[in-house]
Scaffold this motif. Sequence first.
Motif, PDB file in Angstrom:
ATOM      1  N   GLU A  81       0.829  -1.211   0.000  1.00 26.23           N
ATOM      2  CA  GLU A  81       0.000   0.000   0.000  1.00 26.23           C
ATOM      3  C   GLU A  81       0.863   1.260   0.000  1.00 26.23           C
ATOM      4  N   GLN A  82       1.971   1.223   0.721  1.00 27.27           N
ATOM      5  CA  GLN A  82       2.867   2.380   0.714  1.00 27.27           C
ATOM      6  C   GLN A  82       3.484   2.605  -0.662  1.00 27.27           C
ATOM      7  N   LEU A  83       3.666   1.538  -1.410  1.00 28.57           N
ATOM      8  CA  LEU A  83       4.235   1.660  -2.746  1.00 28.57           C
ATOM      9  C   LEU A  83       3.191   2.095  -3.779  1.00 28.57           C
ATOM     10  N   GLY A  84       1.914   2.056  -3.403  1.00 32.70           N
ATOM     11  CA  GLY A  84       0.880   2.529  -4.312  1.00 32.70           C
ATOM     12  C   GLY A  84      -0.043   1.466  -4.871  1.00 32.70           C
ATOM     13  N   TYR A  85       0.098   0.221  -4.447  1.00 32.18           N
ATOM     14  CA  TYR A  85      -0.808  -0.836  -4.894  1.00 32.18           C
ATOM     15  C   TYR A  85      -2.138  -0.747  -4.135  1.00 32.18           C
ATOM     16  N   GLY A  86      -3.188  -1.269  -4.754  1.00 36.27           N
ATOM     17  CA  GLY A  86      -4.443  -1.456  -4.049  1.00 36.27           C
ATOM     18  C   GLY A  86      -4.474  -2.850  -3.450  1.00 36.27           C
ATOM     19  N   VAL A  87      -4.781  -2.970  -2.177  1.00 40.13           N
ATOM     20  CA  VAL A  87      -4.737  -4.264  -1.496  1.00 40.13           C
ATOM     21  C   VAL A  87      -6.056  -4.515  -0.777  1.00 40.13           C
ATOM     22  N   THR A  88      -6.640  -5.692  -1.011  1.00 40.96           N
ATOM     23  CA  THR A  88      -7.833  -6.141  -0.300  1.00 40.96           C
ATOM     24  C   THR A  88      -7.486  -7.416   0.438  1.00 40.96           C
ATOM     25  N   GLU A 114      -4.108  -5.050  -6.623  1.00 38.00           N
ATOM     26  CA  GLU A 114      -4.359  -4.385  -7.898  1.00 38.00           C
ATOM     27  C   GLU A 114      -3.176  -3.500  -8.248  1.00 38.00           C
ATOM     28  N   VAL A 115      -2.724  -3.618  -9.482  1.00 35.74           N
ATOM     29  CA  VAL A 115      -1.630  -2.789  -9.978  1.00 35.74           C
ATOM     30  C   VAL A 115      -2.234  -1.497 -10.512  1.00 35.74           C
ATOM     31  N   PRO A 116      -1.834  -0.339  -9.993  1.00 38.51           N
ATOM     32  CA  PRO A 116      -2.426   0.925 -10.438  1.00 38.51           C
ATOM     33  C   PRO A 116      -2.216   1.162 -11.927  1.00 38.51           C
ATOM     34  N   GLY A 117      -3.265   1.673 -12.580  1.00 38.10           N
ATOM     35  CA  GLY A 117      -3.189   1.960 -14.001  1.00 38.10           C
ATOM     36  C   GLY A 117      -3.410   0.768 -14.898  1.00 38.10           C
ATOM     37  N   SER A 118      -3.680  -0.405 -14.297  1.00 37.76           N
ATOM     38  CA  SER A 118      -3.881  -1.618 -15.082  1.00 37.76           C
ATOM     39  C   SER A 118      -5.350  -2.015 -15.072  1.00 37.76           C
ATOM     40  N   ASP A 119      -5.846  -2.454 -16.225  1.00 43.33           N
ATOM     41  CA  ASP A 119      -7.209  -2.944 -16.314  1.00 43.33           C
ATOM     42  C   ASP A 119      -7.291  -4.449 -16.081  1.00 43.33           C
ATOM     43  N   ALA A 120      -6.153  -5.074 -15.826  1.00 46.44           N
ATOM     44  CA  ALA A 120      -6.118  -6.516 -15.622  1.00 46.44           C
ATOM     45  C   ALA A 120      -6.769  -6.889 -14.292  1.00 46.44           C
ATOM     46  N   ALA A 121      -7.112  -8.159 -14.152  1.00 45.46           N
ATOM     47  CA  ALA A 121      -7.695  -8.648 -12.907  1.00 45.46           C
ATOM     48  C   ALA A 121      -6.695  -8.506 -11.764  1.00 45.46           C
TER      49      ALA A 121
END
Length: 270
Positions: A81-88, A114-121
């Motif tokens: 999360e600190q690096l900018g990823y979305g985490v659930t 989730e990788v920011p800026g990516s539309d992938a799953a």
Amino acid sequence: MSVDLGKYFARIGWDGERAPTLATLRSLQHAHVLAIPFENIDVVVGTVPSLDLADLEAKLVAGSRGGYCFEHNTLFAAVLEQLGYGVTRYTGRVRVGARPGEVRPRTHLVLAVEVPGSDAAPHLVDVGFGSTDAMLEPLPMIPGVVREGRGRRHRLVLEEADGPAPVWVLQARSGDAWIELVSFTRDTAPPTDIDVANWHVATHPRSPFRRLFVQRTHRAGHLVLDGTTLTRTAHDGTVTVEQVDGAEGVRELLETEFGITPPPGIRPER
């Protein structure tokens, strides 16, 4: 509170690009699994592992210790999360060793990243399973897609459920068969639920972690200490088993082969 990323990266021996990309996620997961062992020593000596981020950093990053799934994945989620990823965060049911039809409690923690800026799953990430079948790289959360990462093959399958949420099952390829590792639903787990699951694992009289259980993945193979039984699995699949002589032998083994400095009072069995 935040994690000292410089100290964390030094702990896992990682000096890659800090951009939140899929390549970074892959290399971070692999480095974390190789560097920080799986262990339940706190439970064995009679305490519930703290999931407070400061305590996790002191233990897993600054200290010569490891942890189990709740500790590993809580720390790793904070780093991501600190690096900018979305985490659930999801809680799951471990299926390894379960009897047919057995429904175990939700005593495992996994992450959807989730990788920011990516539309992938999103990708399933788990740095706290520890076994020879555990993931070493992220797995796309697309049912049926087989991913080979660092020589290990995994996939996710969907099961019909009694409730409204479908059940996702993580499987690993073992020899000629697929084995089930953990199942989960995509219901976000709040911190309170994770705390309860952590407390249950650490205190329930029938918890499998009431005895010493330590694992470490190396580039050349895998080590498991179950009580006083040490199992070595080489990269070519060769398995050797030996017995460790008493508490002092266990302590020496933890220090020399697992890189763990155990607290006083450690015993193979509680």
